[in-house]
Each structure stands twice: as C-alpha cells, then as structure tokens.
Design a protein around this motif. Structure first.
Motif, mmCIF file in Angstrom:
data_model
loop_
_atom_site.group_PDB
_atom_site.id
_atom_site.type_symbol
_atom_site.label_atom_id
_atom_site.label_comp_id
_atom_site.label_asym_id
_atom_site.label_seq_id
_atom_site.Cartn_x
_atom_site.Cartn_y
_atom_site.Cartn_z
ATOM 1 N N LEU A 56 39.230 46.818 32.117
ATOM 2 C CA LEU A 56 40.513 46.196 32.179
ATOM 3 C C LEU A 56 41.660 46.746 33.284
ATOM 4 C CD1 LEU A 56 41.969 44.013 30.425
ATOM 5 C CD2 LEU A 56 42.847 45.757 28.923
ATOM 6 N N VAL A 57 41.586 48.072 33.462
ATOM 7 C CA VAL A 57 42.579 48.661 34.342
ATOM 8 C C VAL A 57 42.318 47.990 35.840
ATOM 9 C CG1 VAL A 57 43.289 50.698 35.639
ATOM 10 C CG2 VAL A 57 43.262 50.708 32.964
ATOM 11 N N PRO A 58 41.058 48.163 36.094
ATOM 12 C CA PRO A 58 40.720 47.438 37.583
ATOM 13 C C PRO A 58 41.205 46.118 37.652
ATOM 14 C CG PRO A 58 38.995 48.739 36.802
ATOM 15 C CD PRO A 58 39.782 48.572 35.822
ATOM 16 N N ILE A 59 40.964 45.208 36.510
ATOM 17 C CA ILE A 59 41.399 43.691 36.526
ATOM 18 C C ILE A 59 42.900 43.788 36.473
ATOM 19 C CG2 ILE A 59 41.634 41.875 35.003
ATOM 20 C CD1 ILE A 59 38.721 42.415 33.838
ATOM 21 N N PHE A 60 43.364 44.247 35.852
ATOM 22 C CA PHE A 60 44.927 44.352 36.010
ATOM 23 C C PHE A 60 45.528 44.818 37.478
ATOM 24 C CE2 PHE A 60 45.882 44.311 31.335
ATOM 25 C CZ PHE A 60 46.292 42.838 31.209
ATOM 26 N N GLY A 61 44.785 45.814 37.896
ATOM 27 C CA GLY A 61 44.954 46.426 39.388
ATOM 28 C C GLY A 61 44.748 45.436 40.321
ATOM 29 N N MET A 62 43.803 44.518 40.310
ATOM 30 C CA MET A 62 43.586 43.310 41.236
ATOM 31 C C MET A 62 44.511 42.387 41.010
ATOM 32 S SD MET A 62 39.437 42.918 41.429
ATOM 33 C CE MET A 62 39.264 42.945 39.947
ATOM 34 N N MET A 63 45.063 42.153 39.879
ATOM 35 C CA MET A 63 46.039 41.015 39.533
ATOM 36 C C MET A 63 47.420 41.440 40.177
ATOM 37 S SD MET A 63 44.682 39.787 35.770
ATOM 38 C CE MET A 63 46.333 38.817 35.461
ATOM 39 N N SER A 64 47.663 42.664 40.124
ATOM 40 C CA SER A 64 48.986 43.257 40.405
ATOM 41 C C SER A 64 49.054 43.238 41.984
ATOM 42 C CB SER A 64 49.469 44.671 40.056
ATOM 43 O OG SER A 64 48.410 45.476 40.666
ATOM 44 N N GLY A 65 47.958 43.251 42.609
ATOM 45 C CA GLY A 65 48.090 43.151 44.251
ATOM 46 C C GLY A 65 48.628 44.478 44.816
ATOM 47 N N ASP A 66 48.939 45.500 43.904
ATOM 48 C CA ASP A 66 49.579 46.869 44.682
ATOM 49 C C ASP A 66 48.554 47.727 45.319
ATOM 50 O OD1 ASP A 66 51.854 46.239 43.613
ATOM 51 O OD2 ASP A 66 51.694 46.992 41.621
ATOM 52 N N GLY A 67 47.477 47.720 45.158
ATOM 53 C CA GLY A 67 46.290 48.385 45.932
ATOM 54 C C GLY A 67 46.482 49.859 45.422
ATOM 55 N N MET A 68 46.872 50.295 44.331
ATOM 56 C CA MET A 68 47.264 51.554 43.834
ATOM 57 C C MET A 68 46.539 52.150 42.516
ATOM 58 S SD MET A 68 51.548 51.558 44.537
ATOM 59 C CE MET A 68 51.655 53.330 44.040
ATOM 60 N N THR A 69 45.623 51.237 42.143
ATOM 61 C CA THR A 69 45.015 51.255 40.843
ATOM 62 C C THR A 69 44.384 52.830 40.735
ATOM 63 O OG1 THR A 69 44.669 48.978 40.547
ATOM 64 C CG2 THR A 69 43.284 50.591 39.225
ATOM 65 N N LEU A 70 43.433 53.108 41.784
ATOM 66 C CA LEU A 70 42.643 54.324 41.849
ATOM 67 C C LEU A 70 43.488 55.611 41.672
ATOM 68 C CD1 LEU A 70 40.012 55.890 41.726
ATOM 69 C CD2 LEU A 70 39.900 55.523 44.433
ATOM 70 N N SER A 71 44.870 55.426 42.816
ATOM 71 C CA SER A 71 45.834 56.581 42.915
ATOM 72 C C SER A 71 46.383 56.762 41.395
ATOM 73 C CB SER A 71 46.664 56.108 43.824
ATOM 74 O OG SER A 71 47.866 57.118 43.760
ATOM 75 N N LEU A 72 46.939 55.735 40.891
ATOM 76 C CA LEU A 72 47.519 55.751 39.367
ATOM 77 C C LEU A 72 46.563 56.275 38.396
ATOM 78 C CD1 LEU A 72 49.167 52.157 39.036
ATOM 79 C CD2 LEU A 72 50.314 54.302 39.704
ATOM 80 N N VAL A 73 45.307 56.087 38.412
ATOM 81 C CA VAL A 73 44.528 56.570 37.398
ATOM 82 C C VAL A 73 44.288 58.183 37.762
ATOM 83 C CG1 VAL A 73 41.979 56.727 36.883
ATOM 84 C CG2 VAL A 73 43.054 54.486 36.893
ATOM 85 N N THR A 74 44.269 58.354 38.964
ATOM 86 C CA THR A 74 44.020 59.835 39.551
ATOM 87 C C THR A 74 45.225 60.494 38.977
ATOM 88 O OG1 THR A 74 42.750 59.396 41.284
ATOM 89 C CG2 THR A 74 43.757 61.512 41.203
ATOM 90 N N GLN A 75 46.195 59.985 39.243
ATOM 91 C CA GLN A 75 47.689 60.855 39.037
ATOM 92 C C GLN A 75 47.790 61.159 37.448
ATOM 93 O OE1 GLN A 75 51.448 59.619 41.375
ATOM 94 N NE2 GLN A 75 50.035 58.049 41.931
ATOM 95 N N ALA A 76 47.495 60.052 36.666
ATOM 96 C CA ALA A 76 47.529 59.942 35.233
ATOM 97 C C ALA A 76 46.763 61.197 34.718
ATOM 98 C CB ALA A 76 47.285 58.617 34.623
ATOM 99 N N PHE A 77 45.321 61.158 34.955
ATOM 100 C CA PHE A 77 44.576 62.148 34.498
ATOM 101 C C PHE A 77 44.690 63.431 34.910
ATOM 102 C CE2 PHE A 77 42.299 58.410 33.375
ATOM 103 C CZ PHE A 77 41.773 59.054 32.007
ATOM 104 N N THR A 78 45.380 63.885 35.817
ATOM 105 C CA THR A 78 45.913 64.924 36.469
ATOM 106 C C THR A 78 47.329 65.525 36.374
ATOM 107 O OG1 THR A 78 46.514 64.311 38.691
ATOM 108 C CG2 THR A 78 44.294 64.808 38.324
#
Length: 362
Positions: free
Chosen positions: A240-262
C-alpha cells in the motif's frame, strides 16, 4: 445420581462459570487495549519527523501525500511494530515452527486473506480517518460487528434474526448521530471525509472478522495473531505505501519510510504496536473462553474506550487540544455498544439469574 457424581458435576459447573467469567474479563480488556493502541499511535504520528510532515510542511509533500501516503505509512509502521512484537513473543515461546507450518495450511491462508482486508484496507482507512476527524471515527469503525453480520448472511448464509436486525439498526442509528456532528459550519474541516474513512475501516474489519472466524476456529490464537500481524505489517509496508507513493508522484516514498523507521517517534510506535498486539491477542483468547458472540460484544466496547483513552492520554496527559467529544458523540458511543451487544446476544440474558441446580443424593 450418587453424591460423588453430584459433587463432581457441581464442581465442573462452577469451573465452567469461572472460565467464562475470565473470558469476559479478557475480552473487555481487549477493548481497553484497543483504545490505548489508538491513542499512542496518534501521539506517535504527532512527534519527531511526523510533526514536520503534518506541520508547516516544509518538506514539499503534496496534499495527497500528506493525507493518504502518510496515513498508510503510519499504519504500516504501527502494524510492523506489532508484527515484531508478535513474532518475537512467538519465537520466545518456541513456536516459530508452528507459525511456518500453519501459514501453509488452508486455515492459515484464510487468515492471510482476512489480514489483507484488515491491514492495508481497514487499518490505513482508520489511521487516515483519525488524522482527519479525530477520535470520533472510533465508534464509526466499531460498526464492524454489524457489517460483519450482514456480510456473514451472504457469505455463510447465516440468518439475520429480528434481534440481530434490531442490533444492526441501533448501530447504524448511533453512526448517524455521530455523523450529524460533521454537519454545520462549526464542524472541523475534513470531518465528513474522515467519517467516511472510519466506515471503510468498519467494512474491512467486518469482512476480516467473518473470514478469520473460520481460520481461528482451527488455529491456536497465538499463532493466528502472529500470522495476522505479520501479514498486515508486511502488506502495508510493501504494497500500500508504494502504491500511494506512486500516486502522489513525489518520488520520496523510500526516503519517508527510512526517516519514519529511524526517527525518535519509533518509541511511541513500539508502544502502540504492543497494545495492538495485545488487543488482538486478548480478543481471540477471550472469544475462545466466553464464546465468539459475547467476546465480540465485549471487544466492541472500544467504541467507548477509544475516545476515552484519546481524551485522557492525548488531551489531558499530553495536553493536546482538540480531543474533546460532544455529548451526543459520547451518547452515540454507548449506544453503539448496546447495539453490538444486541447483535451478539439477547441483552435480557444479562439480567437473568442462574437457576440453582438441585442435586439428589442417590
């Protein structure tokens, strides 16, 4: 009946009664832990990097990403934390082998399907609803037993008696009263849409309850919870997170996930994940001890405990504004509990005194 047989029968009846009462207590506790899970997850999503994402939004996130991507990410972090708790506790008890063996069976696969509805769909909708409308969506999501009863009618041909229909009507009346607070100019912006997401969560959890009822009837509750939480956490995170990431078009999904878990907020997500694990664990255990119908009604009391825990923990303890509820919302939450009890059992049974059993010596 001989004296010894009568004594044995009486002892067994007393033991059964005690066992059932313990089940009711456990199922009621599951509703409280659900409220705690809701409160601590919401608090976690206001701390650390999350306060920047939801605050002035200097990170350049789109409006879509703030509402939907961050909602899915919050659900993913919480469910993943819960999955870590479940997997770790199962491993500590030497039951990892049971987990991997069970997940390959038909009941295990049924649990996976149910978790997909309860995780990516219901949990994410629940988190988005909380962020948009606050704790008022908790009683709306508690419509899941009523919706589950309707779904069971079509999936499993279970009859809808007049009592069950009356309970469903009470639940929907309560939801309409809650929804009425989103009407008018004084309603917070986004509340109406938040209530819609609460209803989506109710549908997802209602379907999960129907499907997983089959699986949990043949799987140990501890193993079933581990399958449920691991499936929910992973599916949220990698689907779900990658799907919403692609729909948002921000290209920041991986960065957001990394920041959230750290981020430092992970401490509070771990607390929320622990209470989420406890909620499902106690719910399933309570169902097994007092019966699914009564256990469901006891757990459904989270429609009251959820707003109360949010108000006490977020509003009073942490001093965050906006967690008060209008009197009609509190009344509707209690009314929702009454409707759930009516669906699960005949409420008059709660007031009947057990007849004393007379034994005749042989």
């Amino acid at each position: 009946m001989s004296g010894s047989s009568a004594a044995a029968f009486a002892a067994k009846a007393k033991l059964d009664s005690s066992f059932r009462k313990r089940g009711v207590s456990i199922a009621l506790t599951s509703g409280i832990t659900y409220g705690l899970y809701t409160a601590f997850m919401t608090y976690a999503m206001s701390q650390g990097i999350w306060s920047d994402w939801y605050g002035a939004n200097t990170t350049g996130l789109s409006a879509f990403a703030v509402i939907y991507l961050l909602g899915a990410l919050g659900a993913a972090v919480t469910d993943t934390s819960s999955a870590v708790w479940a997997f770790s506790i199962t491993a500590a008890r030497g039951r990892i082998g049971d987990f991997f063996r069970t997940i390959k069976t038909k009941p295990g696969k049924v649990m996976v399907v149910g978790a997909l509805f309860g995780g990516p769909i219901a949990s994410t909708a629940y988190v988005i609803g909380l962020q948009m409308a606050g704790s008022i969506i908790v009683p709306i999501s508690a419509l899941c037993p009523a919706i589950g009863a309707i779904i069971a009618r079509f999936l499993f041909k279970q009859p809808l008696t007049m009592r069950i229909l009356a309970g469903i009507a009470i639940c929907f009346l309560a939801s309409l009263l809650i929804a009425s607070t989103s009407l008018g100019g004084d309603a917070p912006e986004g509340m109406a849409l938040g209530l819609v997401f609460g209803f989506i969560a109710a549908i997802g959890w209602g379907f999960e309850g129907c499907v997983c009822g089959y699986g949990t009837s043949m799987i140990d509750s501890e193993v079933a919870i581990t399958i449920r939480q691991v499936t929910s956490g992973l599916s949220n995170l990698i689907i779900l997170v990658p799907i919403f990431g692609m729909m948002s078009g921000d290209g920041m999904t991986l960065s957001l996930v990394t920041q959230a878990f750290t981020d430092s907020s992970m401490l509070w997500f771990a607390v929320a994940g622990f209470f989420a694990y406890l909620n499902f664990m106690l719910w399933y255990k309570g169902n097994g001890m007092c019966g699914a119908a009564l256990g469901m009604s006891c757990n459904g009391a989270y429609s009251f405990w959820g707003p109360l825990c949010c108000w006490v923990i977020l509003g009073i303890f942490f001093g965050i504004d906006g967690w008060e509820m209008q009197p009609i919302a509190w009344f509707s939450a209690v009314l929702m509990v009454a409707g759930i009890v009516t669906i699960a059992m005949n409420p008059l049974d709660l007031f009947k005194k057990k007849e004393a059993v007379q034994y005749e010596a042989a």
